[in-house]
Enzyme design. Structure first.
Site, PDB file in Angstrom:
ATOM      1  N   HIS A   1      89.667  20.773 -13.635  1.00  0.00           N
ATOM      2  CA  HIS A   1      89.917  21.725 -12.238  1.00  0.00           C
ATOM      3  C   HIS A   1      88.454  21.690 -11.631  1.00  0.00           C
ATOM      4  O   HIS A   1      87.520  21.861 -12.235  1.00  0.00           O
ATOM      5  CB  HIS A   1      90.398  23.022 -12.511  1.00  0.00           C
ATOM      6  CG  HIS A   1      89.260  23.954 -13.376  1.00  0.00           C
ATOM      7  ND1 HIS A   1      89.534  24.406 -14.527  1.00  0.00           N
ATOM      8  CD2 HIS A   1      87.962  24.002 -13.283  1.00  0.00           C
ATOM      9  CE1 HIS A   1      88.650  25.128 -15.064  1.00  0.00           C
ATOM     10  NE2 HIS A   1      87.499  24.932 -14.169  1.00  0.00           N
TER      11      HIS A   1
ATOM     12  N   HIS B   1      86.038  32.193 -13.422  1.00  0.00           N
ATOM     13  CA  HIS B   1      84.594  31.560 -12.978  1.00  0.00           C
ATOM     14  C   HIS B   1      83.830  32.791 -12.361  1.00  0.00           C
ATOM     15  O   HIS B   1      83.172  32.395 -11.423  1.00  0.00           O
ATOM     16  CB  HIS B   1      84.703  30.393 -12.088  1.00  0.00           C
ATOM     17  CG  HIS B   1      85.538  29.315 -12.866  1.00  0.00           C
ATOM     18  ND1 HIS B   1      86.579  28.918 -13.013  1.00  0.00           N
ATOM     19  CD2 HIS B   1      84.905  28.154 -13.096  1.00  0.00           C
ATOM     20  CE1 HIS B   1      86.546  28.009 -13.435  1.00  0.00           C
ATOM     21  NE2 HIS B   1      85.604  27.578 -13.730  1.00  0.00           N
TER      22      HIS B   1
ATOM     23  N   HIS C   1      81.298  18.184 -18.381  1.00  0.00           N
ATOM     24  CA  HIS C   1      80.334  18.510 -17.484  1.00  0.00           C
ATOM     25  C   HIS C   1      79.271  19.711 -17.575  1.00  0.00           C
ATOM     26  O   HIS C   1      79.489  20.751 -18.254  1.00  0.00           O
ATOM     27  CB  HIS C   1      80.915  18.731 -16.086  1.00  0.00           C
ATOM     28  CG  HIS C   1      81.971  19.981 -16.137  1.00  0.00           C
ATOM     29  ND1 HIS C   1      83.393  20.100 -16.938  1.00  0.00           N
ATOM     30  CD2 HIS C   1      82.188  20.787 -15.186  1.00  0.00           C
ATOM     31  CE1 HIS C   1      83.588  21.341 -16.523  1.00  0.00           C
ATOM     32  NE2 HIS C   1      83.081  21.771 -15.559  1.00  0.00           N
TER      33      HIS C   1
ATOM     34  N   GLU D   1      84.757  24.034 -21.383  1.00  0.00           N
ATOM     35  CA  GLU D   1      86.175  24.313 -20.811  1.00  0.00           C
ATOM     36  C   GLU D   1      87.290  23.783 -21.384  1.00  0.00           C
ATOM     37  O   GLU D   1      88.386  24.095 -21.429  1.00  0.00           O
ATOM     38  CB  GLU D   1      86.387  24.195 -19.395  1.00  0.00           C
ATOM     39  CG  GLU D   1      85.336  24.981 -18.355  1.00  0.00           C
ATOM     40  CD  GLU D   1      85.432  24.713 -16.964  1.00  0.00           C
ATOM     41  OE1 GLU D   1      85.038  25.580 -16.094  1.00  0.00           O
ATOM     42  OE2 GLU D   1      85.754  23.552 -16.598  1.00  0.00           O
TER      43      GLU D   1
HETATM   44  C1  DHB Z   1      82.814  21.925 -10.766  1.00  0.00           C
HETATM   45  C2  DHB Z   1      83.500  21.750 -11.977  1.00  0.00           C
HETATM   46  C3  DHB Z   1      84.130  23.064 -12.592  1.00  0.00           C
HETATM   47  O1  DHB Z   1      84.809  23.133 -13.652  1.00  0.00           O
HETATM   48  C4  DHB Z   1      83.976  24.132 -11.819  1.00  0.00           C
HETATM   49  O2  DHB Z   1      84.716  25.070 -12.166  1.00  0.00           O
HETATM   50  C5  DHB Z   1      83.528  24.185 -10.384  1.00  0.00           C
HETATM   51  C6  DHB Z   1      82.973  23.051 -10.136  1.00  0.00           C
HETATM   52  C7  DHB Z   1      82.324  20.928 -10.195  1.00  0.00           C
HETATM   53  O3  DHB Z   1      81.948  19.538 -10.965  1.00  0.00           O
HETATM   54  O4  DHB Z   1      81.662  20.838  -9.083  1.00  0.00           O
HETATM   55 FE    FE Z   2      85.447  25.368 -14.041  1.00  0.00          FE
END
Ligand code: DHB
Ligand code: FE
Length: 281
Positions: free
Chosen positions: A12, A59, A192, A239
């Protein structure tokens, strides 16, 4: 009794909502990402689940750092989107399934999980993006039961504990006195990191191992501590615990799953994006 038909995992990112809003699905940047979804959409159109239990992480929208439940379950008739604002500007409310919410809540409390019960719950992109990716046309045809797992503020629940939660949710679905069909979704990851010295960090090798493990060795990720998982996947890559909960829930339906489809594409925004469709075998 209710039928647990299968599970899906997806990344997401708020920017996905922006791309949907602007109709950028065929844009070269977005195409390899959006091209992953039609097989998942077709499978869902075929099996037609009535309800989805959606494991996601808030978040900082509904829960902020001052009050942070480790596990929270929605028990609302409707869930309103109230995202940061770089996604889809307006989304209609999403329908809840109160009966399944309370079935899940009662089962979890009975099994000694300390959860927060939310009869009002604002949802963010982690909840709304999977629904828009899996059912892109018109109103969302499924009711939802959001299950929120804290990945925002330490201490975070261990992978083993998340797995146990997922199993208990699966058992609750299986023993639900209903003729409805239920699917489970895990929303988040894959690797990430959005901030700090390792911003932009992605771990393709670990993501591949994790995706493989979901099919045949679902408890594999529970060997790692939260710190090891953050090291391997990034501060937001953690996550992927949502996918683990989704997979654990499926063990209630059958010991084996069939992988119908997967996709992996690097990067969208800062994220290694993944998709998996698992059918209860
Ligand atoms: C991004 C990734 C995420 O999991 C999120 O919650 C918000 C932004 C991103 O890679 O921009
Ligand atoms: Fe996220």
């Amino acid at each position: 009794m209710a039928k647990l038909v299968g599970g899906l995992g997806t990344s997401h990112i708020p920017a996905i909502g922006g791309a949907i809003h602007k109709g950028l699905q065929q844009d070269p940047y977005w195409k390899p990402f959006f091209d992953g979804y039609p097989p998942a959409q077709r499978w869902l159109a075929e099996v037609k689940p009535d309800v989805v239990v959606l494991f996601y992480n808030d978040h900082g929208l509904n829960f902020f750092l001052d009050k942070m439940p480790t596990f929270a379950v929605g028990a609302a008739p409707v869930y309103n989107n109230a995202d940061e604002g770089w996604g889809i500007p307006t989304l209609p409310p999403f329908r809840g399934d109160l009966d399944l919410s309370w079935q899940v809540i009662n089962t979890l409390v009975d099994q000694s999980f300390d959860i927060t019960t939310c009869q009002e719950l604002l949802i963010d992109h982690a909840c709304t993006m999977p629904l828009k990716l899996f059912w892109p046309q018109g109103d969302c045809p499924v009711a939802i039961v959001p299950v929120c797992i804290n990945t925002v503020q330490f201490p975070l629940p261990s992978a083993a504990r998340v797995y146990a939660l997922g199993r208990a949710v699966g058992a609750a679905i299986k023993s639900w006195d209903s003729d409805k069909k239920v699917a489970v979704i895990g929303s988040g990851g894959l690797s990430h990191q959005l901030d700090g010295a390792r911003a932009g960090f992605i771990n393709k090798e670990f993501d591949a191992q994790f995706l493989d493990s979901l099919v045949s060795n679902p408890e594999w990720a529970t060997q790692f501590s939260i710190y090891e998982l953050v090291e391997k996947t990034g501060t937001q890559g953690i996550e992927l615990l949502m996918w683990l909960a989704m997979r654990a829930a499926l063990t209630a339906a059958s010991p084996c799953v069939r992988k119908l489809h997967s996709n992996y594409y690097i990067p969208i925004s800062n994220t290694a994006t993944g998709l998996i469709v698992l059918e209860a075998a």
